[in-house]
Scaffold this active site. Structure first.
Site, PDB file in Angstrom:
ATOM      1  N   ASP A  16       0.799  -1.218   0.000  1.00  0.00           N
ATOM      2  CA  ASP A  16       0.000   0.000   0.000  1.00  0.00           C
ATOM      3  C   ASP A  16       0.837   1.276   0.000  1.00  0.00           C
ATOM      4  OD1 ASP A  16      -2.747  -0.287  -0.052  1.00  0.00           O
ATOM      5  OD2 ASP A  16      -2.913   0.977   1.764  1.00  0.00           O
ATOM      6  N   LEU A 184       6.105  15.482   9.468  1.00  0.00           N
ATOM      7  CA  LEU A 184       7.193  16.474   9.425  1.00  0.00           C
ATOM      8  C   LEU A 184       7.496  16.945   8.005  1.00  0.00           C
ATOM      9  CD1 LEU A 184       9.680  15.033  12.067  1.00  0.00           C
ATOM     10  CD2 LEU A 184       8.114  16.966  12.313  1.00  0.00           C
ATOM     11  N   HIS A 244       2.773  11.268  14.868  1.00  0.00           N
ATOM     12  CA  HIS A 244       2.460  12.469  14.078  1.00  0.00           C
ATOM     13  C   HIS A 244       2.114  13.687  14.949  1.00  0.00           C
ATOM     14  CE1 HIS A 244       2.577   9.546  11.020  1.00  0.00           C
ATOM     15  NE2 HIS A 244       1.296   9.263  10.921  1.00  0.00           N
TER      16      HIS A 244
HETATM   17  C1  BG6 Z   1      -0.865   7.097   9.007  1.00  0.00           C
HETATM   18  C2  BG6 Z   1      -1.857   6.286   9.799  1.00  0.00           C
HETATM   19  O1  BG6 Z   1       0.392   7.053   9.609  1.00  0.00           O
HETATM   20  O2  BG6 Z   1      -1.307   8.437   8.926  1.00  0.00           O
HETATM   21  C3  BG6 Z   1      -3.221   6.367   9.173  1.00  0.00           C
HETATM   22  O3  BG6 Z   1      -1.431   4.943   9.871  1.00  0.00           O
HETATM   23  C4  BG6 Z   1      -3.632   7.808   8.984  1.00  0.00           C
HETATM   24  O4  BG6 Z   1      -4.180   5.678   9.952  1.00  0.00           O
HETATM   25  C5  BG6 Z   1      -2.558   8.602   8.279  1.00  0.00           C
HETATM   26  O5  BG6 Z   1      -4.826   7.832   8.216  1.00  0.00           O
HETATM   27  C6  BG6 Z   1      -2.866  10.078   8.233  1.00  0.00           C
HETATM   28  O6  BG6 Z   1      -1.985  10.713   7.348  1.00  0.00           O
HETATM   29  P1  BG6 Z   1      -2.492  11.892   6.428  1.00  0.00           P
HETATM   30  O7  BG6 Z   1      -1.270  12.369   5.726  1.00  0.00           O
HETATM   31  O8  BG6 Z   1      -3.517  11.313   5.505  1.00  0.00           O
HETATM   32  O9  BG6 Z   1      -3.084  12.928   7.326  1.00  0.00           O
END
Ligand code: BG6
Length: 482
Positions: A16, A184, A244
């Site tokens: 993925d 980041l 995050h």
């Molecule tokens: C990923 C998580 O690290 O970050 C996901 O595993 C999440 O569950 C995603 O949806 C969110 O990233 P973004 O860039 O779509 O806000």
């Protein structure tokens, strides 16, 4: 800076992450002429794909809007190839090495120019065997070896330390390891350092003397659809908060780095993280979504174990033990299957002392990370005209309105380029991650040991009903948007 050529090996090429991010972003960099001139891309995975199948796989998420784009994509595919091989056999990694060496030779790369970037888009189960295969058989001694790795970095402090000590002899922490936290790489998160440290307007206000609370929010309007197996083992806190959102918080709250280089910045982040107080159970609200509006509940997902108490939503309040942030709650919220998708930071200022304007709303500074990147400030203005009323209005920097030809790179484009250039400022250092796990591990263990049952909330809503009271406890002023 990388001299000469580079081979990028995407391990886990059929997964993925690789198909949604790694390949489209490598192509995106190529399209903007940001890849080195001598570049070679290899997709590596176990499946036996034909060339055609591989191309189909990696281009499924690449948009080509014009003839120009199509031409670029064809060029990109010319230096991109697929190798099928095992994750646990020395022979396979030797073959990979041979393939790379042949290309290096064909391109007359000299000593010092034969760089290799290994991008691990792999599940944790095969992570170490691949890293050790690469270490034993695919490293170069005539250029840089870089290993890009992705979460999950363990599940708690102990498993993180184990993973790290297994990895340490294989790739060098200081020179070779690049831990991605893609938040980041997001434009608005990178902007926080500029906003804070290049503006007299904000810098003096950035503390508990003026700030009442900080909210950091991530909402997604979709559930775990199909990823239930992975998700249930981790839960929302490990999935997006320990990494995050905590990274976001550390950039928001750190002291001013002495320079703008990677180690100076990360030194400050570590110091900040070490000042975060352990999270108390009473500062934690957990939720799990249920079926609503024709959408399935978390427990309806067939990949989720029956009766799971895994949280899909959490609200957490943090306190930072330093002079700047004494008693200022940082309220972090994240949830799946909510009413909308957005990531934002909302900083609420204290009321101005004195009562010339009674009940004047609080100032707020909002950083909207996504979608529709923006920074806006809520402030009070005299209602224009004959009225003397005090009116809350906005100074609004919405990027797409302000900057023409705005091109915001995907977070992965930005980070892949940094990794190729050897810029580590937006990669996570080992001591940062250790401090992050120290903050979260006691809470996570407590939740698991006591089998805390999350509050239910219907799919497509703002989270558990108790949330509003939870926010009240930290003096958060309700606005229509938070
Ligand atoms: C990923 C998580 O690290 O970050 C996901 O595993 C999440 O569950 C995603 O949806 C969110 O990233 P973004 O860039 O779509 O806000």
């Amino acid at each position: 800076e990388m001299q000469g050529g580079v081979t990028v090996v995407v391990l886990g090429a059929s997964g993925d992450l690789a198909t949604k991010k790694s390949f489209p972003c490598l192509y995106g960099l190529y399209k903007r002429d940001l890849l080195p001139e001598k570049v070679h891309i290899i997709g590596y995975a176990r499946s036996k794909f034909s060339r055609e199948q591989f191309v189909k796989k990696i281009t499924q998420h690449i948009k080509t809007d014009s003839e120009e784009d199509k031409k670029k994509l064809d060029e990109f595919l010319k230096f991109t190839e697929y190798i099928s091989g095992a994750y646990d056999k020395e022979e396979a990694f030797k073959d990979l090495d041979k393939n790379i060496s042949d290309w290096e030779q064909k391109n007359k790369l000299k000593k010092g120019q034969k760089n290799r970037l290994f991008y691990m888009a792999l599940p944790p189960s095969v992570f170490l065997s691949v890293a050790s295969g690469l270490h034993n058989s695919t490293r170069t001694t005539e250029g840089k070896n870089r290993l890009v790795i992705e979460k999950p970095f363990g599940k708690d402090l102990e498993s993180y330390k184990k993973l790290n000590s297994d990895l340490a002899p294989l790739f060098d922490e200081k020179e070779e390891v690049f831990r991605i936290d893609h938040y980041l790489g997001k434009e608005m998160i990178k902007d926080i350092t500029t906003l804070r440290f290049a503006n007299m307007l904000f810098s003096p206000l950035w503390s508990g003397y003026h700030i009442k609370s900080v909210q950091i929010t991530l909402k997604e309007n979709f559930g775990t659809e199909g990823r239930g197996g992975y998700f249930d083992e981790y839960g929302i806190i490990r999935d997006v908060m320990q990494n995050h959102l905590l990274q976001l918080m550390s950039v928001l709250a750190m002291e001013r780095p002495i320079r703008r280089d990677a180690n100076a910045i990360r030194d400050e982040k570590v110091k900040l993280l070490r000042s975060v107080k352990p999270i108390k159970m009473e500062d934690c609200l957990l939720g799990q979504y249920t079926a609503a509006n024709d959408k399935p509940g978390y427990l309806d997902d067939e990949t989720v174990p029956k009766g799971s108490t895994c949280p899909t939503f959490a609200a957490l309040a943090f306190y930072i033990n330093n002079e700047r942030w004494d008693n200022v709650p940082f309220i972090m919220r994240a949830g799946k299957a909510m009413e909308t998708s957005k990531v934002e930071v909302r900083i609420q200022f204290k009321a101005l002392p004195g009562i010339l304007f009674e009940d004047a709303p609080h100032n707020e500074l909002v950083i909207r990370v996504q979608p529709n990147e923006a920074i806006y400030i809520k402030f009070n203005n005299k209602s224009p005209g004959f009225s003397d009323d005090c009116l809350l209005t906005e100074l609004d920097l919405t990027y797409k309105n302000r900057y023409s030809n705005l091109q915001i790179p995907d977070a992965y484009e930005s980070l892949l380029l940094d990794a190729m250039r050897g810029d580590r400022a937006n990669f996570v250092r080992d001591d940062e991650l250790e401090a992050s796990w120290e903050i979260f591990t006691p809470l996570l263990h407590r939740i698991e040991k006591d089998k805390i049952v999350p509050e239910k909330y219907p799919y497509g809503t703002r989270g558990p009903a108790k949330l509003s009271k939870f926010m009240d406890r930290y003096g958060v002023v309700h606005t229509p948007h938070n």
